[in-house]
Design an enzyme around this catalytic site. Structure first.
Site, PDB file in Angstrom:
ATOM      1  N   ASN A  10       6.652  -9.099  15.271  1.00 20.97           N
ATOM      2  CA  ASN A  10       5.945  -7.819  15.357  1.00 20.97           C
ATOM      3  C   ASN A  10       4.636  -8.051  16.118  1.00 20.97           C
ATOM      4  O   ASN A  10       3.773  -8.807  15.660  1.00 20.97           O
ATOM      5  CB  ASN A  10       5.670  -7.297  13.942  1.00 20.97           C
ATOM      6  N   HIS A  13      -0.334  -6.193  16.591  1.00 20.17           N
ATOM      7  CA  HIS A  13      -1.752  -6.559  16.550  1.00 20.17           C
ATOM      8  C   HIS A  13      -2.271  -7.127  17.869  1.00 20.17           C
ATOM      9  O   HIS A  13      -3.481  -7.232  18.056  1.00 20.17           O
ATOM     10  CB  HIS A  13      -2.031  -7.487  15.368  1.00 20.17           C
ATOM     11  N   HIS A  55       5.528  -0.800  16.287  1.00 19.03           N
ATOM     12  CA  HIS A  55       5.407   0.452  15.542  1.00 19.03           C
ATOM     13  C   HIS A  55       4.555   1.413  16.363  1.00 19.03           C
ATOM     14  O   HIS A  55       3.404   1.101  16.669  1.00 19.03           O
ATOM     15  CB  HIS A  55       4.733   0.144  14.187  1.00 19.03           C
ATOM     16  N   ARG A  57       2.555   4.313  15.990  1.00 16.23           N
ATOM     17  CA  ARG A  57       1.963   5.090  14.901  1.00 16.23           C
ATOM     18  C   ARG A  57       1.442   6.413  15.419  1.00 16.23           C
ATOM     19  O   ARG A  57       1.046   6.530  16.577  1.00 16.23           O
ATOM     20  CB  ARG A  57       0.811   4.317  14.259  1.00 16.23           C
ATOM     21  N   ARG A  61      -3.041   3.747  16.890  1.00 18.22           N
ATOM     22  CA  ARG A  61      -4.128   2.786  16.696  1.00 18.22           C
ATOM     23  C   ARG A  61      -3.862   1.446  17.392  1.00 18.22           C
ATOM     24  O   ARG A  61      -4.776   0.703  17.663  1.00 18.22           O
ATOM     25  CB  ARG A  61      -4.417   2.556  15.214  1.00 18.22           C
ATOM     26  N   GLU A  82       9.730   0.601  15.042  1.00 17.18           N
ATOM     27  CA  GLU A  82       9.411   1.164  13.728  1.00 17.18           C
ATOM     28  C   GLU A  82       8.811   2.545  13.952  1.00 17.18           C
ATOM     29  O   GLU A  82       7.926   2.709  14.796  1.00 17.18           O
ATOM     30  CB  GLU A  82       8.388   0.288  13.008  1.00 17.18           C
ATOM     31  N   THR A 113       6.011   4.206  -4.556  1.00 16.62           N
ATOM     32  CA  THR A 113       4.887   3.587  -5.263  1.00 16.62           C
ATOM     33  C   THR A 113       4.379   2.324  -4.573  1.00 16.62           C
ATOM     34  O   THR A 113       3.194   2.106  -4.435  1.00 16.62           O
ATOM     35  CB  THR A 113       5.312   3.211  -6.700  1.00 16.62           C
ATOM     36  N   GLU A 163      15.420  -2.923   5.484  1.00 20.94           N
ATOM     37  CA  GLU A 163      14.412  -3.984   5.551  1.00 20.94           C
ATOM     38  C   GLU A 163      13.668  -3.953   4.232  1.00 20.94           C
ATOM     39  O   GLU A 163      13.001  -2.960   3.904  1.00 20.94           O
ATOM     40  CB  GLU A 163      13.454  -3.761   6.726  1.00 20.94           C
ATOM     41  N   HIS A 203       6.938  -7.780   6.002  1.00 19.78           N
ATOM     42  CA  HIS A 203       5.590  -7.353   5.627  1.00 19.78           C
ATOM     43  C   HIS A 203       4.898  -8.408   4.767  1.00 19.78           C
ATOM     44  O   HIS A 203       5.340  -8.713   3.672  1.00 19.78           O
ATOM     45  CB  HIS A 203       5.543  -6.008   4.890  1.00 19.78           C
TER      46      HIS A 203
HETATM   47  N1  PXP Z   1       8.054  -4.776   8.723  1.00 17.52           N
HETATM   48  C1  PXP Z   1       7.535  -3.529   8.744  1.00 17.52           C
HETATM   49  C2  PXP Z   1       8.425  -2.379   8.429  1.00 17.52           C
HETATM   50  C3  PXP Z   1       6.196  -3.314   9.102  1.00 17.52           C
HETATM   51  O1  PXP Z   1       5.715  -2.066   9.147  1.00 17.52           O
HETATM   52  C4  PXP Z   1       5.401  -4.429   9.449  1.00 17.52           C
HETATM   53  C5  PXP Z   1       4.000  -4.228   9.890  1.00 17.52           C
HETATM   54  O2  PXP Z   1       3.220  -3.794   8.889  1.00 17.52           O
HETATM   55  C6  PXP Z   1       5.966  -5.703   9.380  1.00 17.52           C
HETATM   56  C7  PXP Z   1       7.300  -5.852   9.014  1.00 17.52           C
HETATM   57  C8  PXP Z   1       5.182  -6.928   9.717  1.00 17.52           C
HETATM   58  O3  PXP Z   1       4.208  -7.134   8.742  1.00 17.52           O
HETATM   59  P1  PXP Z   1       3.141  -8.284   8.918  1.00 17.52           P
HETATM   60  O4  PXP Z   1       2.282  -7.913  10.085  1.00 17.52           O
HETATM   61  O5  PXP Z   1       2.397  -8.263   7.622  1.00 17.52           O
HETATM   62  O6  PXP Z   1       3.869  -9.556   9.152  1.00 17.52           O
END
Ligand code: PXP
Length: 254
Positions: A10, A13, A55, A57, A61, A82, A113, A163, A203
């Protein structure tokens, strides 16, 4: 023989860092607008990533629409988009044709939740979106908490993948709840695989808590972002400083 666990990197960032400096710079490609998420994606692929995850968004951002179009055109592995269940995003995905879409919550009402998509609570809309995307040949995954109710709803939705949200496990990793969270993930993975779903997870997975994740059965792919980008920053810092120092060498005055 056990099948290798796949890695989707991912790269959101990388765009977060770019936006911190170049938010108002218009087009996001080329020039000195850095870092370029496409370059980060290509390096990830070169190092063995099995797919690239992004993603888009609503608040833009990090990733911009143009980034994702360029990724679609440039990457050689699979693109996993995503997105929220909005009309805009469905149209965007149908135009873009990513290999996978992972439906994630964005507005407060869509969140369970723990933070996964509330597939059970928003079932009719999820089914509608899953159908529109699968009819177009896009594989659909649902980002869900490791709750049996959500897995059952996912299995009924027509999506081929889930996922599992590993955030609660990642948060509990330092504390007493780690084993309980792993147990929830294992049960959810068993149920999902038994229902015919392909099981991914993601995540908050990092270089420390990955060991526990490997005890979850049936996993096909992990989506990991923040920890990989963070490590890249650390392992690349020495080279970056050395190169700048080298370019700062002044020529002797004649
Ligand atoms: N999977 C999903 C569905 C996400 O939205 C994200 C990003 O928040 C990730 C995986 C990757 O998460 P991380 O950046 O914490 O590794």
């Amino acid at each position: 023989m056990t099948r290798p666990l796949l890695l989707g990197v991912n790269i959101d960032h990388a765009a977060t860092l770019r936006q911190a400096r170049y938010r108002d710079a218009g087009r996001t490609c080329g020039g000195v607008i850095e870092p370029d998420p496409v370059a980060v994606a290509l390096l990830s692929e070169e190092a063995g990533a099995d797919g690239i995850t992004v993603h888009l968004r609503e608040d833009r951002r990090h990733m911009q629409e143009e980034d994702i179009r360029r990724l679609r055109a440039c990457i050689r592995t699979r693109l996993n988009l995503e997105m929220a269940c909005t009309d805009f995003m469905v149209d965007f995905a149908l135009g873009l044709k990513p290999d996978y879409v992972c439906l994630v919550p964005e507005s407060r009402e869509e969140v369970t939740t723990e933070g996964g998509l509330d597939v059970a609570g928003g079932f009719p809309r999820v089914v509608e979106v899953v159908r529109a995307l699968t009819d177009a040949g896009i594989q659909v995954s649902l980002f869900v908490d490791p709750e049996l109710r959500q897995i059952n709803a996912a299995a009924d939705s027509g999506a081929g993948l889930v996922e599992l949200h590993t955030g609660a496990y990642a948060n509990a990793w330092h504390g007493a709840g780690r084993e309980d969270e792993l147990l929830r993930l294992r049960r959810a993975a068993d149920l999902a695989a038994g229902s015919g779903l392909t099981v991914n997870a993601g995540h908050g997975i990092n270089y420390h808590n990955i060991a526990g994740i490997l005890t979850v059965p049936h996993l096909h792919e992990l989506n990991i972002g923040h920890s990989i980008l963070s490590r890249a920053l650390l392992t690349g810092m020495g080279e970056a400083v050395r190169t700048m120092k080298a370019r700062m060498q002044r020529q002797p005055v004649a």
